[in-house]
Enzyme design. Sequence first.
Site, short mmCIF file in Angstrom:
data_model
loop_
_atom_site.label_atom_id
_atom_site.label_comp_id
_atom_site.label_asym_id
_atom_site.label_seq_id
_atom_site.Cartn_x
_atom_site.Cartn_y
_atom_site.Cartn_z
CG ASP A 125 -1.90 1.13 1.18
OD1 ASP A 125 -1.64 2.18 1.77
OD2 ASP A 125 -2.96 0.94 0.55
CG ASN A 131 -5.24 11.19 -5.01
OD1 ASN A 131 -4.61 11.34 -6.07
ND2 ASN A 131 -5.73 10.03 -4.61
CG ASP A 183 -5.26 8.66 -11.97
OD1 ASP A 183 -6.18 9.11 -12.71
OD2 ASP A 183 -5.50 8.10 -10.88
CD GLU A 242 -4.62 4.09 -1.40
OE1 GLU A 242 -5.46 4.09 -2.32
OE2 GLU A 242 -4.87 4.52 -0.26
#
Length: 988
Positions: free
Chosen positions: A864, A872, A881, A909
């Site tokens: 992760d 973000n 992205d 993620e």
Amino acid sequence: MRCLLTSGLCLLALLASTPSWALDPARKVEEYTLARWTMEDGLPHNLVHALSQDADGYLWAGTWEGAARFDGRRFTQYDAGTVQGMEIEGVRAITPHPQGGMVLSLGRVGPGLVRFHQGRWQRLPGPAGTLPDVSVLRFGPDGMLWIGTDHSLFRLDRDGRLHDVGSAHARLANERVLAILPLSDGQVLVGNRHGLFRITQGRAIDWGRGVGLPGTSVLAIQRSRWGGILVGGSGGAWRIEQGRAQQITGTRAEAMLEDRNGNLWISTLDGLRRYGQGRYETLGERHGLMGRLAPALFEDRDGLLWVGTTNGLFRISDGPVFGLGRSNGLRDIYVRAIIERPDQGIWIGHPMGVDAWENGRSRAVSLAFDGKPDPSVLSMANARDGGLWVGTYDQGVIHLPAAADNPQALPWRIDEARGLPSNHVRALLERADGSLWIGGNEGLSVYREGRIVRHYSAADGLPDGNVYVLYETGEGRLWIGTSNGMAMMQRDGSLRAWTPDSGFPAVAAFDFLADPDGSLWIATDRGLLHWRDGRFMQFDHRQGLPNNRLFRLLEDDNGDFWASSNRGVFRISRPALTAVENHHLARLPVEAFTHADGLPSSQANGASAPAGWRMRDGKLWFATANGIGVIDPDDARRQRAQGVTLVMESVEADGRVLPLQPRHELAADTRRVVIRFTGLNQRAPERLRYRYRMVGFDRDWIETDNGITHAAVYTNLPPGQLRFEVQVMNAPADWSKQDTVVTQAVAFDKAAPWWLRAWAMVAYALLLALAGWAILLLAMRRQRRRQRRLEALVEARTSELSDKNAQLERASEAHAHLLEQLAYQAGHDPLTRLANRRAGDAFLAEALEASRREGRPLCVALLDIDHFKSVNDRYGHAFGDDVLSQVAAQAQRLAGAQEGVLIARYGGEEFLVCQQLPWTVARARLETLREGIAQASIDAPDGSALRCTVSIGMAELQPGQDLRDLLREADERLYRAKERGRDRLVSN
């Protein structure tokens, strides 16, 4: 009271010739079972004036608010609300008609005589149909009906002519007729308030005074089975024989009946008295016979006695079950133990001590001594010295000498002061060597030669908890039942135990019964167990037992088992048990006896010993919560063999009642058919079992419960010939015994609808043939046109064929390329170009199978990206992205393309890393991956260099582990990596 019972009342002289079904004269009246029905049960009114029985076996009751027909469980009321056009009320007299049906008198509104026959009501023709104030109805042997009213005596001839006989006689005119007895010679005896009169050749003779009767009211007249005439009234009861009257009793007789055993029953002001064998007994309010007794006193064809009072309808029966309680002298009705002592009667233990039952009477036995009161008794056992061992709730064991009234023979005690672990004793057994075995809530103790010599507890292998029962077999084995299993002690003292944790299919063992073959039957809280050859066979509700908790287990003289429970006492056939055990029978035909059959309570008592006893006369006594239940197995067998009358009560088609006949024609549009039926067994109607089927519609028999409503309902029956069959038998329902099954049937012819009749079928066939011919011609015409078009097209298409082939080849190549793209997209994430979750799950499943099949290692890791949300939030999802794509590329590059390794995007993620590599290798590669990602630099939109870190949780597949557990373990380690500061690998 004056009582003169001559040799004509000597019952024993004719007992052998009496019918088999009658009230047992050997029983006391309080031993009979008394049942009661009132308005709450369907009786039109609680005041019952008259009782009678029709040819089918229905009991008829006349009440102040109408009449009722009774099948033993359900009343069918006939009153102004249920019989259109007739005010049926104030019914004071009912009698069977010689040609079928019943004749009833109506009072108050619309008085007169009516007849019920074949389901229809009809007033008697002529003046009899409106005759008022009718109180007595009697048909004579010649078919004439004698009618007593409140004003005179009438005779109705067979041709319907009514004659006023009483108005011609001064002592009968304007007088109420109270009793009538037609004689075989055409004469008739009539009773009124002036006495007894004999009507002969149109003349009335004061016959009563001539034979010595006082001039008082005569309320009842009956022929005696012993000869002569019985007369009852305000002056008492009398027997008239050889021209003189002998008084039986001076007590006022409201009603009188001599039963088929010759016992005389008289309704008095204080209850119902039975005279027989030179003595009388009274059945009154303390036994449950409530209210003032009416003239309604009747013996039915089964020998049952029916009594009408101001408080309802009562049935007196003597089935195989009756109860003993306070009215029989018991001091306490919560009975815990019962034992029969040689030549000392039956002894009963309860919370107030012990009562002894001898010669039909109960007496209290004192157990109070040493300054202690009578104890609560839990168990008893016969002592070899003729005395009795008594186990108590809190006073230990009391030894009661054989001669308790001898001052030299005093009771003595074994309690905690003499070494007993506990004064709470539930089981006792004196063995052949003279030792006394004592079971209680602290295990099992052995008393010998004045002291406790041994004690067994859980430390010695005995199941813990209360000891409920002790049982010794002929070979010297001692069986011990406890609240947590059972044990067996051999002669050498070795102990073997069975508990719920070690193969015992129950929890508590309440009783034992050994077979000659060495096997053992066990009553438990999980049904009946059969221990044989070291294995347990279990019989419970799945095999037909009404209740699994069984307390006392007794065997009757026929070899059948009787088990007490909290839902009554069950008779279990020994052959049926064997058949079920050998898989020849699926369910046990168990016969249950409950409070409805005469038990004082359906709740039997257990966990005390003995909770029941088989007496020397073969009767079985069981301890219950409301007294003692006594069962005669022989009577039970006779009851099962008793005949049953099965009656088709009604047939309805779409709500319309059809006449009762063997065959019915049903219209084609008949949608609903209801067939009502009932079995008549007034002695034990709740024991009837039914099944039915419609032959031609039902595939098999349909069994019904023993509820009070018996009806078969059919909707949309098919046309044709149908046959409805219904069967009834006494419980237990073993339908294979056809000799005890009663069957009735009714046939139906249901017409077919017009569209299914023969002419319609012929028309259908013709129309179908014409339609087929037309369709064939049309098809042939279309085929010719189509053939011509095809020939024209062939030439055009041939030239195009080569072009189409080329196009198809190009399309095939494009299609193959498209399939490759679709296959790639189906298994890869479009953003990261890694395998997606579905491909990852499929790879995992194949890897797990390979690991189990070939023993290959399998390591799974969940990766992760740390703080990805902040990326973000700061730079936007488009840059997020990009980060995902670059991290995925870095991971793919660092992991390499080694066989057996897969990296998949698992969501957001989070990434899945699956490696078919040893743990050390897989962990090292993951560490390299983590470090490589941490060292990589990503250009952010603001010109800065962003470095990402990842947290990894790794798990290795263990033997027996499935994918869910493996992934859950990796996920938990991923969370631990997060909790420990992120940018790390947690692998254990």
